[in-house]
Design a protein around this motif. Structure first.
Motif, PDB file in Angstrom:
ATOM      1  N   ALA A   1       0.830  -1.205   0.000  1.00  0.00           N
ATOM      2  CA  ALA A   1       0.000   0.000   0.000  1.00  0.00           C
ATOM      3  C   ALA A   1       0.868   1.259   0.000  1.00  0.00           C
ATOM      4  O   ALA A   1       0.559   2.239  -0.689  1.00  0.00           O
ATOM      5  CB  ALA A   1      -0.930  -0.004   1.209  1.00  0.00           C
ATOM      6  N   ALA A   2       1.952   1.242   0.754  1.00  0.00           N
ATOM      7  CA  ALA A   2       2.845   2.397   0.801  1.00  0.00           C
ATOM      8  C   ALA A   2       3.524   2.619  -0.556  1.00  0.00           C
ATOM      9  O   ALA A   2       3.705   3.762  -0.995  1.00  0.00           O
ATOM     10  CB  ALA A   2       3.901   2.198   1.889  1.00  0.00           C
ATOM     11  N   TRP A   3       3.895   1.515  -1.234  1.00  0.00           N
ATOM     12  CA  TRP A   3       4.527   1.605  -2.558  1.00  0.00           C
ATOM     13  C   TRP A   3       3.584   2.231  -3.578  1.00  0.00           C
ATOM     14  O   TRP A   3       3.966   3.127  -4.333  1.00  0.00           O
ATOM     15  CB  TRP A   3       4.956   0.203  -3.003  1.00  0.00           C
ATOM     16  N   LYS A   4       2.332   1.806  -3.560  1.00  0.00           N
ATOM     17  CA  LYS A   4       1.374   2.364  -4.522  1.00  0.00           C
ATOM     18  C   LYS A   4       1.071   3.832  -4.216  1.00  0.00           C
ATOM     19  O   LYS A   4       0.991   4.667  -5.118  1.00  0.00           O
ATOM     20  CB  LYS A   4       0.089   1.538  -4.547  1.00  0.00           C
ATOM     21  N   ARG A   5       0.914   4.169  -2.950  1.00  0.00           N
ATOM     22  CA  ARG A   5       0.673   5.567  -2.589  1.00  0.00           C
ATOM     23  C   ARG A   5       1.859   6.431  -3.003  1.00  0.00           C
ATOM     24  O   ARG A   5       1.686   7.553  -3.505  1.00  0.00           O
ATOM     25  CB  ARG A   5       0.426   5.692  -1.086  1.00  0.00           C
ATOM     26  N   ALA A   6       3.066   5.911  -2.808  1.00  0.00           N
ATOM     27  CA  ALA A   6       4.267   6.680  -3.142  1.00  0.00           C
ATOM     28  C   ALA A   6       4.331   7.003  -4.632  1.00  0.00           C
ATOM     29  O   ALA A   6       4.869   8.048  -5.024  1.00  0.00           O
ATOM     30  CB  ALA A   6       5.521   5.921  -2.712  1.00  0.00           C
TER      31      ALA A   6
ATOM     32  N   ASP B   1      -4.063  10.852   0.423  1.00  0.00           N
ATOM     33  CA  ASP B   1      -4.687   9.924   1.367  1.00  0.00           C
ATOM     34  C   ASP B   1      -4.007   8.556   1.320  1.00  0.00           C
ATOM     35  O   ASP B   1      -3.348   8.216   0.341  1.00  0.00           O
ATOM     36  CB  ASP B   1      -6.164   9.741   1.017  1.00  0.00           C
ATOM     37  N   PRO B   2      -4.197   7.745   2.356  1.00  0.00           N
ATOM     38  CA  PRO B   2      -3.775   6.344   2.274  1.00  0.00           C
ATOM     39  C   PRO B   2      -4.492   5.637   1.134  1.00  0.00           C
ATOM     40  O   PRO B   2      -5.598   6.034   0.733  1.00  0.00           O
ATOM     41  CB  PRO B   2      -4.192   5.766   3.629  1.00  0.00           C
ATOM     42  N   LEU B   3      -3.873   4.597   0.608  1.00  0.00           N
ATOM     43  CA  LEU B   3      -4.454   3.832  -0.491  1.00  0.00           C
ATOM     44  C   LEU B   3      -5.750   3.160  -0.067  1.00  0.00           C
ATOM     45  O   LEU B   3      -5.811   2.516   0.992  1.00  0.00           O
ATOM     46  CB  LEU B   3      -3.452   2.758  -0.942  1.00  0.00           C
ATOM     47  N   VAL B   4      -6.797   3.317  -0.872  1.00  0.00           N
ATOM     48  CA  VAL B   4      -8.033   2.549  -0.676  1.00  0.00           C
ATOM     49  C   VAL B   4      -7.770   1.140  -1.196  1.00  0.00           C
ATOM     50  O   VAL B   4      -7.468   0.949  -2.371  1.00  0.00           O
ATOM     51  CB  VAL B   4      -9.209   3.195  -1.420  1.00  0.00           C
ATOM     52  N   ALA B   5      -7.877   0.165  -0.311  1.00  0.00           N
ATOM     53  CA  ALA B   5      -7.429  -1.196  -0.620  1.00  0.00           C
ATOM     54  C   ALA B   5      -8.373  -1.908  -1.576  1.00  0.00           C
ATOM     55  O   ALA B   5      -9.560  -1.573  -1.692  1.00  0.00           O
ATOM     56  CB  ALA B   5      -7.288  -2.000   0.663  1.00  0.00           C
ATOM     57  N   CYS B   6      -7.811  -2.904  -2.248  1.00  0.00           N
ATOM     58  CA  CYS B   6      -8.572  -3.784  -3.140  1.00  0.00           C
ATOM     59  C   CYS B   6      -8.484  -5.205  -2.588  1.00  0.00           C
ATOM     60  O   CYS B   6      -7.387  -5.702  -2.305  1.00  0.00           O
ATOM     61  CB  CYS B   6      -7.982  -3.729  -4.545  1.00  0.00           C
TER      62      CYS B   6
END
Length: 409
Positions: free
Chosen positions: A82-87, A103-108
């Motif tokens: 999640a941190a990698w995708k947000r970055a 925002d933090p990533l909305v998870a799938c």
């Protein structure tokens, strides 16, 4: 000859990156901080073993991971993922000088992909069905797919039988499979021309397995039921091969942000409207003008709006917004805009929005890079980025959706 490399970072496409005297080498299925043994082929390498593992390494969810090219980072632990995708979103915005909190990533969730594009190929008298290996045209057959909704995952054998029946070419071809409320909708592309005997067999397979529809290169061969999905509470008959967000929950998250941001206006423009993902939800509260270049998608939206009770007026316009964007004087008729363009973004349209003074704008994109470019254009026109939300709908892949909410002044 094998080499030992130190992985320094996880790249944007999910490959580990090692710095060597010859330059960076990209190592699929490796993670930052790992020591790996590889065979180097130019700028890429084949992973042979991991001698020192990252604490972020986890057990992949699928037995095919590493051979199948459908997923890139199943081996990355959830929080790090999640941190990698947000970055990726943060870096894209920073590269354009946009100072906005992300925002933090909305998870799938796994087992949530309602639309899956399979690759198939005739091999002897049967067919393989799966995904291309990474950087290859080789089709890896799959017996499971943890990203797909159960309706699709349970149909892998019938879909393989269908692929065998439609294959009239030795080349690879595509099956776009969508889970709808009335059954699976299958659109086959590039399988070759069928003879009459083949067509009868294909129809039998479709009917025997309760598929809603089968189309071959855009032509509907059999439709036992209209493939229907919901945009909010509005029923929509999916056009053959038409655009649809891959994960229903991700679509709901995006739409919820857009509707909330534009609520309270009187008239909203939905640009690159597709079949009505946002327009039909927005129309519960505001009048909507939907603009789209694809005739089938626009007709679908129009028909759904006409038959849905309780909507505010929805008007439609067929227009290529790349060649002929709505100009500022046209945009002045609206107090809110949402745009969701293809990966190339909406540069020309954003230059016109930047010249207008629309109270609220919602920008939706599958490409953080082109979104950042478009947002920088809007910022120069006096728009403020109020919120940025990354949304995951292509689980374990490098792709990330983004919703940016802007206000003028």
């Amino acid at each position: 000859m094998s080499e030992t490399l130190e992985i320094e970072a996880l790249g944007a496409q999910g490959d580990g990156i090692a710095q060597t005297p010859a330059g960076p080498v990209y190592v699929p299925f490796s993670l930052a901080g790992e020591t790996v043994t590889v065979k180097v082929k130019g700028r890429r390498a084949v992973l042979e073993s991991v001698t020192v593992s990252s604490p972020d390494r986890t057990e992949p969810a699928c037995r095919h991971f590493g051979a199948c090219g459908g997923c890139a980072v199943q081996h990355l632990e959830g929080k790090a993922y999640a941190a990698w995708k947000r970055a990726k979103v943060v870096h894209a915005l920073q590269s354009r000088g946009i100072d906005a909190e992300v925002d933090p990533l909305v998870a799938c969730s796994p087992a949530s992909r309602r639309r899956v594009a399979f690759t198939a190929r005739k091999v002897g008298k049967s067919a393989v069905l799966g995904f291309n290996a990474a950087q290859s045209h080789h089709v890896v057959p799959v017996s499971e797919c943890p990203i797909a909704v159960p309706q699709i995952a349970a149909a892998l054998d019938p879909l393989r039988e269908l692929a065998e029946a439609v294959a009239a070419t030795p080349k690879s071809f595509r099956l776009l499979v969508t889970a709808t409320r009335t059954g699976l909708d299958v659109a086959v592309e590039g399988a070759g021309r069928l003879g009459e005997k083949q067509r009868r067999r294909v129809v039998d397979i479709v009917l025997a397995n309760g598929f809603a529809r089968l189309a071959l290169d855009g032509e509907v061969l059999v439709e036992s039921d209209k493939p229907v999905i919901l945009f909010g509470d509005v029923s929509v008959a999916v056009p053959v091969g038409g655009f649809l967000q891959a994960v229903g929950a991700a679509e709901e998250a995006m739409a919820g942000l857009v509707v909330q941001h534009l609520r309270g206006g009187k008239r909203v423009a939905d640009l690159f409207a597709g079949s009505g993902t946002f327009a039909l939800r927005l129309a519960r509260d505001v009048r909507v003008h939907a603009v789209e270049s694809d005739r089938a998608a626009l007709d679908t939206l129009d028909q759904a709006a006409r038959h849905a009770p309780g909507l505010k007026p929805v008007t439609v316009e067929r227009r290529d917004l790349f060649d002929r964007p709505l100009v500022a004087r046209e945009l002045d008729a609206f107090d809110g805009i949402v745009f969701d363009p293809p990966r190339a973004g909406a540069e020309a349209q954003c230059r016109q929005i930047a010249r207008a003074k629309i109270g609220r704008v919602a920008a939706v994109s599958c490409s953080p890079g082109t979104l950042a470019r478009d947002l920088s254009i809007l910022a120069e026109g006096g728009y403020r980025v109020a919120r940025v939300v990354p949304i995951d709908q292509f689980l374990w892949s490098p792709h990330v959706e983004v919703v940016a909410l802007l206000e003028h002044g």
